[in-house]
Design a protein around this motif. Structure first.
Motif, PDB file in Angstrom:
ATOM      1  N   SER A  69      14.581  -1.915  -4.189  1.00  0.00           N
ATOM      2  CA  SER A  69      15.587  -2.095  -5.241  1.00  0.00           C
ATOM      3  C   SER A  69      15.023  -1.826  -6.633  1.00  0.00           C
ATOM      4  O   SER A  69      15.683  -1.201  -7.465  1.00  0.00           O
ATOM      5  CB  SER A  69      16.174  -3.505  -5.178  1.00  0.00           C
ATOM      6  OG  SER A  69      16.950  -3.661  -4.007  1.00  0.00           O
ATOM      7  N   LEU A  70      13.805  -2.297  -6.911  1.00  0.00           N
ATOM      8  CA  LEU A  70      13.212  -2.015  -8.216  1.00  0.00           C
ATOM      9  C   LEU A  70      12.773  -0.557  -8.303  1.00  0.00           C
ATOM     10  O   LEU A  70      12.875   0.068  -9.366  1.00  0.00           O
ATOM     11  CB  LEU A  70      12.030  -2.949  -8.484  1.00  0.00           C
ATOM     12  CG  LEU A  70      12.358  -4.440  -8.563  1.00  0.00           C
ATOM     13  CD1 LEU A  70      11.131  -5.223  -9.038  1.00  0.00           C
ATOM     14  CD2 LEU A  70      13.542  -4.725  -9.471  1.00  0.00           C
ATOM     15  N   SER A  71      12.300  -0.008  -7.195  1.00  0.00           N
ATOM     16  CA  SER A  71      11.967   1.421  -7.165  1.00  0.00           C
ATOM     17  C   SER A  71      13.189   2.264  -7.510  1.00  0.00           C
ATOM     18  O   SER A  71      13.091   3.268  -8.220  1.00  0.00           O
ATOM     19  CB  SER A  71      11.447   1.817  -5.784  1.00  0.00           C
ATOM     20  OG  SER A  71      10.197   1.237  -5.503  1.00  0.00           O
ATOM     21  N   LEU A  72      14.334   1.854  -7.001  1.00  0.00           N
ATOM     22  CA  LEU A  72      15.582   2.570  -7.275  1.00  0.00           C
ATOM     23  C   LEU A  72      15.898   2.575  -8.767  1.00  0.00           C
ATOM     24  O   LEU A  72      16.252   3.613  -9.338  1.00  0.00           O
ATOM     25  CB  LEU A  72      16.725   1.929  -6.498  1.00  0.00           C
ATOM     26  CG  LEU A  72      18.119   2.535  -6.680  1.00  0.00           C
ATOM     27  CD1 LEU A  72      18.184   3.932  -6.094  1.00  0.00           C
ATOM     28  CD2 LEU A  72      19.184   1.638  -6.039  1.00  0.00           C
ATOM     29  N   LEU A  73      15.749   1.425  -9.411  1.00  0.00           N
ATOM     30  CA  LEU A  73      16.015   1.346 -10.845  1.00  0.00           C
ATOM     31  C   LEU A  73      15.037   2.213 -11.630  1.00  0.00           C
ATOM     32  O   LEU A  73      15.427   2.903 -12.579  1.00  0.00           O
ATOM     33  CB  LEU A  73      15.918  -0.105 -11.313  1.00  0.00           C
ATOM     34  CG  LEU A  73      16.979  -1.068 -10.796  1.00  0.00           C
ATOM     35  CD1 LEU A  73      16.719  -2.465 -11.337  1.00  0.00           C
ATOM     36  CD2 LEU A  73      18.386  -0.614 -11.165  1.00  0.00           C
ATOM     37  N   LEU A  74      13.776   2.190 -11.238  1.00  0.00           N
ATOM     38  CA  LEU A  74      12.774   2.971 -11.952  1.00  0.00           C
ATOM     39  C   LEU A  74      12.992   4.464 -11.756  1.00  0.00           C
ATOM     40  O   LEU A  74      12.895   5.248 -12.699  1.00  0.00           O
ATOM     41  CB  LEU A  74      11.378   2.559 -11.479  1.00  0.00           C
ATOM     42  CG  LEU A  74      10.944   1.163 -11.925  1.00  0.00           C
ATOM     43  CD1 LEU A  74       9.760   0.691 -11.105  1.00  0.00           C
ATOM     44  CD2 LEU A  74      10.594   1.158 -13.405  1.00  0.00           C
ATOM     45  N   ALA A  75      13.283   4.864 -10.518  1.00  0.00           N
ATOM     46  CA  ALA A  75      13.564   6.278 -10.261  1.00  0.00           C
ATOM     47  C   ALA A  75      14.808   6.727 -11.019  1.00  0.00           C
ATOM     48  O   ALA A  75      14.870   7.838 -11.548  1.00  0.00           O
ATOM     49  CB  ALA A  75      13.723   6.516  -8.769  1.00  0.00           C
ATOM     50  N   GLY A  76      15.805   5.855 -11.086  1.00  0.00           N
ATOM     51  CA  GLY A  76      17.015   6.170 -11.814  1.00  0.00           C
ATOM     52  C   GLY A  76      16.797   6.337 -13.303  1.00  0.00           C
ATOM     53  O   GLY A  76      17.559   7.021 -13.990  1.00  0.00           O
ATOM     54  N   ALA A  77      15.721   5.692 -13.810  1.00  0.00           N
ATOM     55  CA  ALA A  77      15.377   5.827 -15.231  1.00  0.00           C
ATOM     56  C   ALA A  77      14.467   7.023 -15.490  1.00  0.00           C
ATOM     57  O   ALA A  77      14.016   7.225 -16.621  1.00  0.00           O
ATOM     58  CB  ALA A  77      14.700   4.542 -15.710  1.00  0.00           C
ATOM     59  N   GLY A  78      14.191   7.805 -14.440  1.00  0.00           N
ATOM     60  CA  GLY A  78      13.419   9.022 -14.614  1.00  0.00           C
ATOM     61  C   GLY A  78      11.946   8.911 -14.336  1.00  0.00           C
ATOM     62  O   GLY A  78      11.188   9.859 -14.610  1.00  0.00           O
ATOM     63  N   HIS A  79      11.509   7.785 -13.761  1.00  0.00           N
ATOM     64  CA  HIS A  79      10.100   7.620 -13.469  1.00  0.00           C
ATOM     65  C   HIS A  79       9.775   8.128 -12.058  1.00  0.00           C
ATOM     66  O   HIS A  79      10.643   8.177 -11.177  1.00  0.00           O
ATOM     67  CB  HIS A  79       9.698   6.155 -13.608  1.00  0.00           C
ATOM     68  CG  HIS A  79       9.963   5.608 -14.973  1.00  0.00           C
ATOM     69  ND1 HIS A  79       9.395   6.147 -16.111  1.00  0.00           N
ATOM     70  CD2 HIS A  79      10.762   4.588 -15.401  1.00  0.00           C
ATOM     71  CE1 HIS A  79       9.817   5.482 -17.176  1.00  0.00           C
ATOM     72  NE2 HIS A  79      10.649   4.534 -16.775  1.00  0.00           N
ATOM     73  N   ARG A  80       8.530   8.493 -11.853  1.00  0.00           N
ATOM     74  CA  ARG A  80       8.053   8.991 -10.558  1.00  0.00           C
ATOM     75  C   ARG A  80       7.455   7.810  -9.797  1.00  0.00           C
ATOM     76  O   ARG A  80       6.392   7.300 -10.159  1.00  0.00           O
ATOM     77  CB  ARG A  80       7.023  10.096 -10.769  1.00  0.00           C
ATOM     78  CG  ARG A  80       7.604  11.321 -11.491  1.00  0.00           C
ATOM     79  CD  ARG A  80       6.538  12.331 -11.863  1.00  0.00           C
ATOM     80  NE  ARG A  80       5.602  11.791 -12.858  1.00  0.00           N
ATOM     81  CZ  ARG A  80       5.829  11.789 -14.167  1.00  0.00           C
ATOM     82  NH1 ARG A  80       6.961  12.281 -14.670  1.00  0.00           N
ATOM     83  NH2 ARG A  80       4.922  11.291 -14.995  1.00  0.00           N
ATOM     84  N   VAL A  81       8.123   7.403  -8.737  1.00  0.00           N
ATOM     85  CA  VAL A  81       7.811   6.143  -8.076  1.00  0.00           C
ATOM     86  C   VAL A  81       7.159   6.371  -6.721  1.00  0.00           C
ATOM     87  O   VAL A  81       7.628   7.198  -5.920  1.00  0.00           O
ATOM     88  CB  VAL A  81       9.089   5.298  -7.892  1.00  0.00           C
ATOM     89  CG1 VAL A  81       8.753   3.968  -7.211  1.00  0.00           C
ATOM     90  CG2 VAL A  81       9.768   5.049  -9.239  1.00  0.00           C
ATOM     91  N   THR A  82       6.098   5.627  -6.469  1.00  0.00           N
ATOM     92  CA  THR A  82       5.505   5.496  -5.148  1.00  0.00           C
ATOM     93  C   THR A  82       5.586   4.029  -4.752  1.00  0.00           C
ATOM     94  O   THR A  82       5.106   3.162  -5.495  1.00  0.00           O
ATOM     95  CB  THR A  82       4.031   5.944  -5.134  1.00  0.00           C
ATOM     96  OG1 THR A  82       3.946   7.323  -5.502  1.00  0.00           O
ATOM     97  CG2 THR A  82       3.414   5.755  -3.761  1.00  0.00           C
ATOM     98  N   GLY A  83       6.215   3.742  -3.616  1.00  0.00           N
ATOM     99  CA  GLY A  83       6.333   2.376  -3.129  1.00  0.00           C
ATOM    100  C   GLY A  83       5.479   2.172  -1.890  1.00  0.00           C
ATOM    101  O   GLY A  83       5.364   3.069  -1.053  1.00  0.00           O
ATOM    102  N   VAL A  84       4.879   0.997  -1.785  1.00  0.00           N
ATOM    103  CA  VAL A  84       4.042   0.650  -0.636  1.00  0.00           C
ATOM    104  C   VAL A  84       4.470  -0.717  -0.121  1.00  0.00           C
ATOM    105  O   VAL A  84       4.650  -1.655  -0.904  1.00  0.00           O
ATOM    106  CB  VAL A  84       2.548   0.610  -1.016  1.00  0.00           C
ATOM    107  CG1 VAL A  84       1.699   0.145   0.166  1.00  0.00           C
ATOM    108  CG2 VAL A  84       2.074   1.969  -1.502  1.00  0.00           C
ATOM    109  N   ASP A  85       4.627  -0.831   1.192  1.00  0.00           N
ATOM    110  CA  ASP A  85       4.932  -2.124   1.794  1.00  0.00           C
ATOM    111  C   ASP A  85       4.315  -2.181   3.190  1.00  0.00           C
ATOM    112  O   ASP A  85       4.241  -1.168   3.897  1.00  0.00           O
ATOM    113  CB  ASP A  85       6.441  -2.355   1.883  1.00  0.00           C
ATOM    114  CG  ASP A  85       6.785  -3.835   1.997  1.00  0.00           C
ATOM    115  OD1 ASP A  85       7.108  -4.446   0.966  1.00  0.00           O
ATOM    116  OD2 ASP A  85       6.691  -4.380   3.113  1.00  0.00           O
ATOM    117  N   LEU A  86       3.904  -3.387   3.584  1.00  0.00           N
ATOM    118  CA  LEU A  86       3.277  -3.579   4.883  1.00  0.00           C
ATOM    119  C   LEU A  86       4.278  -3.488   6.024  1.00  0.00           C
ATOM    120  O   LEU A  86       3.910  -3.158   7.153  1.00  0.00           O
ATOM    121  CB  LEU A  86       2.595  -4.963   4.901  1.00  0.00           C
ATOM    122  CG  LEU A  86       1.657  -5.295   6.052  1.00  0.00           C
ATOM    123  CD1 LEU A  86       0.454  -4.364   6.060  1.00  0.00           C
ATOM    124  CD2 LEU A  86       1.203  -6.751   5.945  1.00  0.00           C
ATOM    125  N   ALA A  87       5.547  -3.772   5.746  1.00  0.00           N
ATOM    126  CA  ALA A  87       6.568  -3.864   6.786  1.00  0.00           C
ATOM    127  C   ALA A  87       7.297  -2.537   6.953  1.00  0.00           C
ATOM    128  O   ALA A  87       8.022  -2.103   6.048  1.00  0.00           O
ATOM    129  CB  ALA A  87       7.564  -4.969   6.451  1.00  0.00           C
TER     130      ALA A  87
END
Length: 227
Positions: A69-87
């Motif tokens: 959800s936060l990655s979505l907001l950041l990508a929507g603001a034009g940032h290049r996002v890499t997300g990492v999660d164990l699950a």
């Protein structure tokens, strides 16, 4: 902590969050489905990231990204996002969420404490509500700071949860032995981060009910540090 204990806890933690993935976004601050909540988080992220609106996007590493959800907001603001999660199931939902929105992002299954991103460096490392689940949070903090470029920012959205009172049951077997089980206060986290960075500030969030979908009565805050 022994190597065996770490392995058992990692497996338990992965299983717990995989099982939680299907209903995770039902929490107002997880799914950000309500417009006021989503708008509130977007505004806070903009202020913490420090990028000028309409300026060049930043490289952001979202550790413990959950369903994105936060990655979505950041990508929507034009940032290049890499997300990492164990699950893996969290990562599946994050990928689907960004794909549905038509936004680019990269999501990886892996240990957020040691993100599997090689030698990549970032302008921002973001972490929300994760450090309390880590067997060695101090090592994770050092790792995250090392992933930042000069002048980069570490953003930690954390708290000490109301449910973490004396006698509270651990969220998974063995979690009671985790250093920050149940959360960490702003004072404790600041003391751990301060030697690693050039400057930091904390921003109380307990009174910001718009972020949580309603009032909360535990300690919640953001720590923003610069290297």
């Amino acid at each position: 902590m022994t190597e065996t204990a770490e392995t058992v806890e990692t497996a338990e933690i992965t299983a717990y969050w995989d099982a939680a993935a299907a209903a995770f976004d039902e929490e107002p601050d997880h799914g950000l489905r309500a417009a006021p909540t989503r708008t509130a988080w977007a505004a806070r992220l903009l202020s913490w990231v420090g990028a000028e609106e309409g300026g060049a996007g930043l490289d952001v590493l979202d550790v413990g990204c959950g369903t994105g959800s936060l990655s979505l907001l950041l990508a929507g603001a034009g940032h290049r996002v890499t997300g990492v999660d164990l699950a893996p199931r969290m990562v599946e939902r994050a990928r689907a969420k960004l794909h549905a929105a038509g936004l680019p992002a990269r999501f990886l299954v892996g240990d957020a404490a040691q993100p599997p991103t090689g030698t990549a460096r970032y302008d921002v490392v973001l972490c929300r509500h994760l450090v309390w689940t880590l067997p060695d949070p101090a090592a994770a903090l050092r790792e995250w700071v090392a992933r930042l470029r000069p002048g980069g920012r570490l953003i930690l959205v954390e708290g000490r949860w109301r449910e973490a009172g004396e006698g509270a049951a651990p969220y998974v077997p063995g979690a009671a032995s985790l250093p920050w089980n149940g959360g960490v206060t702003a004072a404790e986290l600041s003391a751990a981060v301060r030697p690693l960075v050039a400057a930091l500030r904390t921003e109380p969030l307990s009174g910001a009910s718009e972020l949580w979908g309603g009032p909360v009565d535990d300690e919640r805050y953001a720590l923003v540090a610069e290297v």
